[in-house]
Design an enzyme around this catalytic site. Sequence first.
Site, PDB file in Angstrom:
ATOM      1  N   ASP A  27      16.503  -6.583   1.894  1.00 11.99           N
ATOM      2  CA  ASP A  27      15.134  -6.031   2.038  1.00 11.99           C
ATOM      3  C   ASP A  27      14.781  -5.357   2.859  1.00 11.99           C
ATOM      4  O   ASP A  27      15.452  -5.161   3.962  1.00 11.99           O
ATOM      5  CB  ASP A  27      14.143  -7.397   1.617  1.00 11.99           C
ATOM      6  CG  ASP A  27      12.874  -7.124   1.393  1.00 11.99           C
ATOM      7  OD1 ASP A  27      12.576  -6.138   0.555  1.00 11.99           O
ATOM      8  OD2 ASP A  27      12.047  -7.771   1.682  1.00 11.99           O
ATOM      9  N   SER A  28      13.720  -4.643   2.743  1.00 14.40           N
ATOM     10  CA  SER A  28      12.780  -3.990   3.956  1.00 14.40           C
ATOM     11  C   SER A  28      12.508  -4.734   4.983  1.00 14.40           C
ATOM     12  O   SER A  28      12.495  -4.495   6.178  1.00 14.40           O
ATOM     13  CB  SER A  28      11.740  -3.175   3.555  1.00 14.40           C
ATOM     14  OG  SER A  28      10.688  -4.063   3.045  1.00 14.40           O
TER      15      SER A  28
ATOM     16  N   GLY B  97       7.345   0.408   1.239  1.00 11.51           N
ATOM     17  CA  GLY B  97       6.191   1.061   0.101  1.00 11.51           C
ATOM     18  C   GLY B  97       5.334   2.101   0.405  1.00 11.51           C
ATOM     19  O   GLY B  97       4.753   2.526  -0.697  1.00 11.51           O
TER      20      GLY B  97
ATOM     21  N   CYS C 261      14.216  -6.402  -3.483  1.00  6.33           N
ATOM     22  CA  CYS C 261      12.965  -5.447  -2.990  1.00  6.33           C
ATOM     23  C   CYS C 261      12.784  -4.421  -4.175  1.00  6.33           C
ATOM     24  O   CYS C 261      13.702  -3.904  -4.719  1.00  6.33           O
ATOM     25  CB  CYS C 261      13.507  -4.574  -1.516  1.00  6.33           C
ATOM     26  SG  CYS C 261      12.378  -3.398  -1.224  1.00  6.33           S
ATOM     27  N   ASN C 262      11.630  -4.877  -4.610  1.00  4.97           N
ATOM     28  CA  ASN C 262      11.302  -3.840  -5.857  1.00  4.97           C
ATOM     29  C   ASN C 262      10.942  -2.388  -5.550  1.00  4.97           C
ATOM     30  O   ASN C 262      11.444  -1.715  -6.269  1.00  4.97           O
ATOM     31  CB  ASN C 262       9.792  -4.610  -6.467  1.00  4.97           C
ATOM     32  CG  ASN C 262       9.924  -5.791  -6.836  1.00  4.97           C
ATOM     33  OD1 ASN C 262      10.221  -6.234  -8.004  1.00  4.97           O
ATOM     34  ND2 ASN C 262       9.753  -6.771  -6.105  1.00  4.97           N
ATOM     35  N   THR C 263      10.653  -2.034  -4.415  1.00  4.11           N
ATOM     36  CA  THR C 263      10.433  -0.839  -4.034  1.00  4.11           C
ATOM     37  C   THR C 263      11.729  -0.115  -3.819  1.00  4.11           C
ATOM     38  O   THR C 263      11.863   1.110  -4.366  1.00  4.11           O
ATOM     39  CB  THR C 263       9.584  -0.888  -2.548  1.00  4.11           C
ATOM     40  OG1 THR C 263       8.640  -1.547  -2.674  1.00  4.11           O
ATOM     41  CG2 THR C 263       9.243   0.620  -2.245  1.00  4.11           C
TER      42      THR C 263
ATOM     43  N   CYS D 160       6.300  -7.497  -5.465  1.00  5.71           N
ATOM     44  CA  CYS D 160       6.771  -7.308  -4.105  1.00  5.71           C
ATOM     45  C   CYS D 160       6.974  -8.640  -3.701  1.00  5.71           C
ATOM     46  O   CYS D 160       6.544  -9.554  -3.588  1.00  5.71           O
ATOM     47  CB  CYS D 160       5.592  -6.631  -3.169  1.00  5.71           C
ATOM     48  SG  CYS D 160       6.308  -6.594  -1.505  1.00  5.71           S
ATOM     49  N   THR D 161       8.424  -8.683  -3.084  1.00  2.86           N
ATOM     50  CA  THR D 161       9.011  -9.955  -2.562  1.00  2.86           C
ATOM     51  C   THR D 161       8.198 -10.714  -1.428  1.00  2.86           C
ATOM     52  O   THR D 161       8.115 -11.632  -1.084  1.00  2.86           O
ATOM     53  CB  THR D 161      10.581  -9.832  -2.120  1.00  2.86           C
ATOM     54  OG1 THR D 161      10.645  -8.698  -1.480  1.00  2.86           O
ATOM     55  CG2 THR D 161      11.299  -9.589  -3.587  1.00  2.86           C
TER      56      THR D 161
HETATM   57  N1  DGL Z   1       9.600  -6.348  -0.304  1.00  4.82           N
HETATM   58  C1  DGL Z   1       9.484  -5.043  -0.823  1.00  4.82           C
HETATM   59  C2  DGL Z   1       9.263  -5.058  -2.428  1.00  4.82           C
HETATM   60  O1  DGL Z   1       9.740  -6.065  -2.962  1.00  4.82           O
HETATM   61  C3  DGL Z   1       8.842  -3.864  -0.321  1.00  4.82           C
HETATM   62  C4  DGL Z   1       7.850  -3.978   1.030  1.00  4.82           C
HETATM   63  C5  DGL Z   1       7.599  -2.861   1.912  1.00  4.82           C
HETATM   64  O2  DGL Z   1       8.395  -2.577   2.673  1.00  4.82           O
HETATM   65  O3  DGL Z   1       6.818  -2.113   1.488  1.00  4.82           O
HETATM   66  O4  DGL Z   1       8.763  -4.102  -2.737  1.00  4.82           O
END
Ligand code: DGL
Length: 259
Positions: free
Chosen positions: A7-8, A40, A70-72, A180-181
């Site tokens: 993840d980020s 994001g 990470c969805n992004t 977003c996680t």
């Molecule tokens: N945790 C990430 C997600 O699920 C991204 C958060 C980010 O870095 O903006 O999208």
Amino acid sequence: MKIAFFDSGMGGLSVLHHAMKVLPHEEFIFYADEDNVPYGTKSTTQVQKFVGDAFDFLLKQDVKAIVVACNTATSVAVAEMRRRYDLPIIGMEPAAKKALDMDGTKRVLVTATPITVKGRKMELLIEKVDKDHLVDRLALPELVTFAERMEFNSQAVTDYLQEQLEPFDLSKYSSLVLGCTHFNYFKDTLRKILPENVQFVDGNEGTVRELIRRLKERNQLEHNAQSITYFYSGRQVTDPMELERLQKCLARLEKMYRI
Ligand code: DGL
């Protein structure tokens, strides 16, 4: 061989936290791109480069699967990673379908980062699953910043959420999708703001289920003692203060798990 969660930042721990419960005999790597978080609010080209760098590193770590927690990153980079590499790559997308399947008459609010909310992948998902136009989308980028500094239930967090949710008539919604996680950390704060009719929906269980399916298919589930090695942008985390921070996050997620 190990399973990597990427993840980020600290958000991916919410997926790892669930995996630790259902896969007690696996060795995990958790990679948080702390040098580049948040993703994001950056450009898709920047995020694609960050994800490429993380994969380059992870593929040298004897991994049998990578979970993009990470969805992004999934939204803008997973397709390319799957073209490049031949191992199971499990991505995440906001659980809008799951939310609609649970009710199907009331509205659904999908919260995520700006990249995810505006992305092509989200458009395609909505087109596919939201036949009755019940889904609304809301970007909550500040939650990522709050989570990274371990600020989960301050007045500032409550004020931010109240302000962002203000335009929505929440009595008309059956669920809020944590797309977003990083948002899983805020379930207690959100619970205080949301009316009882609004349930939380996230994709963590489904993601881990898919991981297990893919590993079983390859006969790659193992029977080791569970372990986790943490990395921040390619550097192994050994500083006791940082290891404590990670443990605190996991402890908070354990609390959020029951909400
Ligand atoms: N945790 C990430 C997600 O699920 C991204 C958060 C980010 O870095 O903006 O999208």
